[in-house]
Enzyme design. Structure first.
Site, PDB file in Angstrom:
ATOM      1  N   LEU A   7      76.181  47.459 -26.990  1.00 18.04           N
ATOM      2  CA  LEU A   7      77.516  46.993 -26.611  1.00 18.04           C
ATOM      3  C   LEU A   7      78.575  47.384 -27.626  1.00 18.04           C
ATOM      4  O   LEU A   7      79.738  47.558 -27.293  1.00 18.04           O
ATOM      5  CB  LEU A   7      77.500  45.460 -26.468  1.00 18.04           C
ATOM      6  CG  LEU A   7      76.582  44.892 -25.381  1.00 18.04           C
ATOM      7  CD1 LEU A   7      76.541  43.379 -25.470  1.00 18.04           C
ATOM      8  CD2 LEU A   7      77.040  45.336 -24.006  1.00 18.04           C
ATOM      9  N   GLY A   8      78.178  47.525 -28.869  1.00 20.20           N
ATOM     10  CA  GLY A   8      79.136  47.851 -29.915  1.00 20.20           C
ATOM     11  C   GLY A   8      78.511  47.624 -31.280  1.00 20.20           C
ATOM     12  O   GLY A   8      77.299  47.407 -31.405  1.00 20.20           O
ATOM     13  N   PHE A  42      78.180  43.354 -39.318  1.00 16.23           N
ATOM     14  CA  PHE A  42      76.830  42.811 -39.378  1.00 16.23           C
ATOM     15  C   PHE A  42      75.803  43.844 -38.944  1.00 16.23           C
ATOM     16  O   PHE A  42      74.742  43.977 -39.535  1.00 16.23           O
ATOM     17  CB  PHE A  42      76.768  41.587 -38.454  1.00 16.23           C
ATOM     18  CG  PHE A  42      75.463  40.839 -38.474  1.00 16.23           C
ATOM     19  CD1 PHE A  42      74.359  41.322 -37.795  1.00 16.23           C
ATOM     20  CD2 PHE A  42      75.340  39.646 -39.149  1.00 16.23           C
ATOM     21  CE1 PHE A  42      73.163  40.634 -37.793  1.00 16.23           C
ATOM     22  CE2 PHE A  42      74.158  38.941 -39.146  1.00 16.23           C
ATOM     23  CZ  PHE A  42      73.064  39.436 -38.469  1.00 16.23           C
ATOM     24  N   GLY A  43      76.130  44.604 -37.909  1.00 14.87           N
ATOM     25  CA  GLY A  43      75.211  45.573 -37.357  1.00 14.87           C
ATOM     26  C   GLY A  43      75.468  45.749 -35.868  1.00 14.87           C
ATOM     27  O   GLY A  43      76.449  45.249 -35.333  1.00 14.87           O
ATOM     28  N   PRO A  44      74.570  46.462 -35.157  1.00 11.08           N
ATOM     29  CA  PRO A  44      74.785  46.716 -33.725  1.00 11.08           C
ATOM     30  C   PRO A  44      74.502  45.486 -32.874  1.00 11.08           C
ATOM     31  O   PRO A  44      73.754  44.587 -33.269  1.00 11.08           O
ATOM     32  CB  PRO A  44      73.778  47.833 -33.431  1.00 11.08           C
ATOM     33  CG  PRO A  44      72.701  47.649 -34.436  1.00 11.08           C
ATOM     34  CD  PRO A  44      73.373  47.139 -35.685  1.00 11.08           C
ATOM     35  N   ASP A  95      87.344  35.288 -40.689  1.00 14.28           N
ATOM     36  CA  ASP A  95      87.381  36.643 -40.132  1.00 14.28           C
ATOM     37  C   ASP A  95      87.810  36.606 -38.664  1.00 14.28           C
ATOM     38  O   ASP A  95      87.249  37.307 -37.816  1.00 14.28           O
ATOM     39  CB  ASP A  95      86.017  37.319 -40.265  1.00 14.28           C
ATOM     40  CG  ASP A  95      86.108  38.847 -40.154  1.00 14.28           C
ATOM     41  OD1 ASP A  95      87.217  39.389 -40.344  1.00 14.28           O
ATOM     42  OD2 ASP A  95      85.078  39.487 -39.881  1.00 14.28           O
TER      43      ASP A  95
END
Length: 828
Positions: free
Chosen positions: A515-516, A520-522, A634
């Site tokens: 998805l993106g 943090f990561g994928p 964030d």
């Protein structure tokens, strides 16, 4: 009476023809297609249609080919890609020389087939393959084309189309993506088959971005490309690769003519995708996409390195090689590649030998040499006799393997697969061969000992394994349960998913399910056995965030229950894998809509206002109504997800901090967050509070209203930031000029829009004490009472503050510099 009836019927027929578009099945010199009357050319089987169209938000007119019976207009070829017509005067016809030409309002030629062969009786037809052809109607062979669109592909590789080169004439058929979704002019993302300047070399398909190599399939090795082990016989299509003295090309053929499948170059996602039309779902589904993963990035590991996607780090030097720049290599900058431990010597080439590597994607073929008639033994002898030969391999793996391929430079862009790759023999000096032999002996001994121990002590090992797994599980659970501070309950009631369950749900973390990706990561879409859709966030090995942020997110969100916060279903901690399982948000993130030209039109003001109020309520819950006070730190557009009703849900709590009692602020020596959303006191001095979240909320409000990114706004506005721009407009009574031009609203909504601009500016005031709490913000958004005038905002002008990504200090910095760990703004 009969005459009157006939005249009346004729009039009705003529009226009907004048007011409805109609289709031709061919174009002859006496016929034409006009932009103004909707005339089209349709293939005999009604598979494809050709006509004038206008893409997306553009006002330009183009001649293109699309699928006739697919409701979503899917254009597969465009004639005048970079020469649009700006009005409805376009005319497509055959001219006096027998060429198909496109004329504009003053009858100038905009585009032409420009065939050098003249037909006695020219005719243009659209075939059921999607191929537009010009031929001579008097020619007995209907496949003798004077010109065909398949020779001039755009972004789609259609069945039966050849992608490659005619070696006799130098003519090349190459795919090129559209420059943007509403501009078919070629972008810089291209795909074609490339050959070395040498006569005997491996031709291989290559994707380039501009002039830079982006991805390659690996050379053809008889059954498939060496870097495409998943290219196998299948029930959907047959494929063919032809390479001889006259031409080299790749093509494929659909086995079932009822299947609609194509390959497309996508400039937006920077990928080459195979798409298949799903009639039941009325949508295109991606079945294959390259690059597939991190290791498909061209030359990722540099010269003489290999990429292994399941290793950490993914890049390793080949045996007998060490990193050229060890310090950079340790920081995961592998671009310098690897160099030999012991340099090769031409004087001592007789003592050299070769080390065999299996299951590889063969190196870049640019500096290769091929001889199809040699066997592997002859190939080895030739390579050994030439001191510049670095490696050799079979060029064809069919049967027992045949042909010889040799490389004469550094070995670049190698990756290792778990199976189905190619063998490669890499040259080594005698000293390195002895080490390799010694290592193999040790490995064999270890394996033999392990087998003996396994036979003798099998049951003991199984028992130990079970105990160990139970201990790991207990430790994992204790880590999760150790999340309590004072006043927190012991039990988080958070389900633990097994790794096989997650792997199965995400189709083994398939690229097609991605998805993106964020700091943090994928993030991957998944489907549990009960048809429950999920989003899986996977901690990247290279992530700027880590285990602490992972545990922080688990602890913070496990018991948060609010309709405007994303719901955490559970997590998985197994080996190196750390995964969070969330509810799936079908409409992705807020930034996907408000910053996109096309998607932004979907967000009417009522929806934008609903999103603003939802985010405000979510923050109010975090700051005041949850058991512990939570500061997100964030908050940004990409961290606001949207469900199917477009309700906003705040996500990504990896950087959040929680407080007990009446504590409302804190201090940190390492600032983390996203430039463009951070409050001044936090960015410069490390001071964060509920008011720093309020500042980020104010930025979001102004972005939602304007459709402009806060980050980078100053570049196009002479140093004035989005905040400064909005404050100036408000002071000058021109606040309406800030509103997104895509919003077409009635007058009764304008007071609500202006009120939101005002509230946004109150939230971004320079001093934290001047900013309202979220409880006040919610009341302001829903009320009609007068609002106080905002004071000057923070970041009115873009400063010269230097941002140092991922750098930390032992104490907060002064306002002259910034010590900030920046999160990249990417869709999640």
């Amino acid at each position: 009476m009969a005459t009157i009836s006939f005249t009346f019927f004729t009039a009705i027929l003529l009226f009907s023809l004048c007011n409805e578009s109609f289709a031709l099945n061919s174009i002859r010199p006496s016929e034409s297609i006009n932009s103004s009357d909707g005339t089209t050319l349709v293939s005999n089987g009604e598979s494809f249609e050709l006509g004038f169209f206008t893409p997306g938000n553009s006002t330009n007119r183009y001649v293109g080919i699309w699928y006739k019976n697919i409701p979503v207009q899917t254009v597969v070829w465009v004639a005048n890609r970079c020469s649009p017509i700006n009005d409805s005067s376009g005319l497509l016809m055959i001219n006096d020389t027998g060429n198909l030409v496109l004329l504009n309002h003053n009858k100038s030629v905009v585009w032409s087939t420009n065939s050098s062969k003249e037909a006695k009786k020219p005719i243009v037809e659209l075939l059921d393959s999607g191929n537009l052809v010009l031929r001579d109607e008097e020619d007995g062979n209907s496949e003798n084309y004077l010109w065909q669109s398949f020779d001039y592909p755009c972004d789609n590789n259609m069945p039966e189309m050849k992608i490659g080169q005619d070696l006799r004439t130098g003519f090349e058929r190459r795919l090129s993506a559209w420059k943007s979704w509403d501009n078919p002019c070629p972008g810089d993302f291209t795909y074609g088959i490339e050959l070395n300047a040498k006569i005997h070399s491996f031709p291989e398909p290559m994707i380039r971005r501009g002039k830079v190599k982006f991805y390659r399939t690996g050379p053809w090795i008889g059954l498939r490309f060496s870097g495409s082990p998943d290219l196998r016989p299948n029930p959907v299509f047959d494929y063919e690769f032809v390479s001889n003295d006259e031409e080299v090309y790749y093509t494929y053929h659909l086995k079932n003519k009822s299947v609609i499948s194509r390959i497309v170059m996508n400039q937006t996602t920077l990928s080459r995708q195979r798409l298949t039309w799903m009639e039941a779902e009325q949508s295109w589904k991606t079945y294959n996409s390259v690059p597939r993963d991190y290791c498909d990035n061209y030359g990722l590991c540099g010269a003489n390195g290999k990429c292994i996607i399941n290793e950490n780090p993914v890049c390793q030097c080949l045996d007998g090689f060490t990193p050229k720049y060890q310090e950079k290599w340790s920081l995961m900058d592998w671009s310098g590649g690897c160099v030999r431990n012991v340099p090769l010597s031409c004087e001592d080439k007789a003592s050299d030998g070769f080390v065999k590597y299996s299951s590889l994607k063969l190196p870049d073929a640019e500096h290769s040499w091929v001889n199809a008639s040699m066997n592997l033994k002859e190939c080895r002898a030739i390579c050994l006799s030439n001191c510049t030969c670095m490696a050799y391999s079979n060029s064809d793996i069919r049967g027992d393997g045949s042909g010889c391929a040799m490389w004469f430079s550094d070995l670049l862009d190698i990756r290792q697969f778990s199976s189905s790759g190619q063998d490669l023999y890499i040259r080594m000096p005698a000293s390195e061969l002895e080490k390799a032999k010694s290592n193999r002996t040790v490995k064999r001994a270890v394996i033999a000992v392990a087998v003996v121990i396994g036979v003798v002590c099998g049951m003991v090992l199984v028992g130990c394994y079970i105990c160990r797994r139970r201990k790991i599980t207990e430790e994992t659970e204790r880590n999760l349960m150790a999340s309590r501070n004072e006043g927190q309950e012991d039990d988080l009631e958070l389900p633990l998913f097994s790794l096989p369950t997650i792997i199965n749900a995400t189709n083994c973390f398939s690229f097609n399910n991605k998805l993106g990706e964020g700091g943090f990561g994928p993030v991957y879409k998944g489907m549990l056995e009960g048809r429950q859709e999920i989003a899986v966030k996977r901690l990247s090995m290279c992530s700027g965030q880590g285990v602490n942020e992972f545990m922080n997110e688990v602890k913070l969100i496990a018991k948060l229950q609010h309709r405007n916060l994303v719901k955490l279903f559970g997590c998985c901690i197994q080996g190196e894998e750390k995964l969070l399982v969330y509810e799936y948000m079908p409409n992705r993130s807020l930034d996907f809509f408000i910053f996109d030209v096309k998607q932004g039109k979907i967000l009417e003001w009522s929806t934008r206002f609903q999103i603003i109020c939802g985010i405000a309520r979510g923050l109010l819950y975090l700051h005041h109504d949850s058991r512990l006070r939570i500061i997100h730190r964030d908050l940004k557009a990409s961290n606001v997800l949207l469900d199917k009703e477009m309700n906003p849900k705040i996500s990504d709590f990896g950087l959040a901090r929680m407080f007990g009692g009446d504590q409302i602020e804190g201090n940190t020596s390492r600032v983390v967050g996203t430039y463009g959303y951070m409050a001044p006191e936090y960015a410069f001095d490390g001071l964060f509070s509920i008011k720093s979240d309020v500042f980020s909320f104010g930025i979001l409000v102004l972005e939602i209203i304007s459709g402009k990114r806060s980050r980078g706004f100053h570049y196009e506005n002479h140093g004035v930031t989005l905040i400064g721009h909005a404050w100036t407009f408000l002071k000058e009574g021109r606040a309406l000029e800030l509103i997104d031009a895509r919003l077409v609203e009635s007058d009764e909504n304008l007071p609500e829009v202006l009120r939101c601009i005002h509230v946004g500016l109150l939230c971004v005031q320079q001093r934290p004490v001047d900013r309202p709490n979220m409880s006040t913000v919610v009341l302001m958004l829903g009320g009609e009472s007068s609002l106080p005038q905002p004071k000057p905002p923070g970041y009115f002008m873009e400063t010269d503050c230097k941002l140092e990504g991922d750098h930390s200090s032992s104490k907060p910095q002064s306002s002259s510099t910034c010590d900030i760990s920046i999160s990249v703004l990417e869709p999640r």
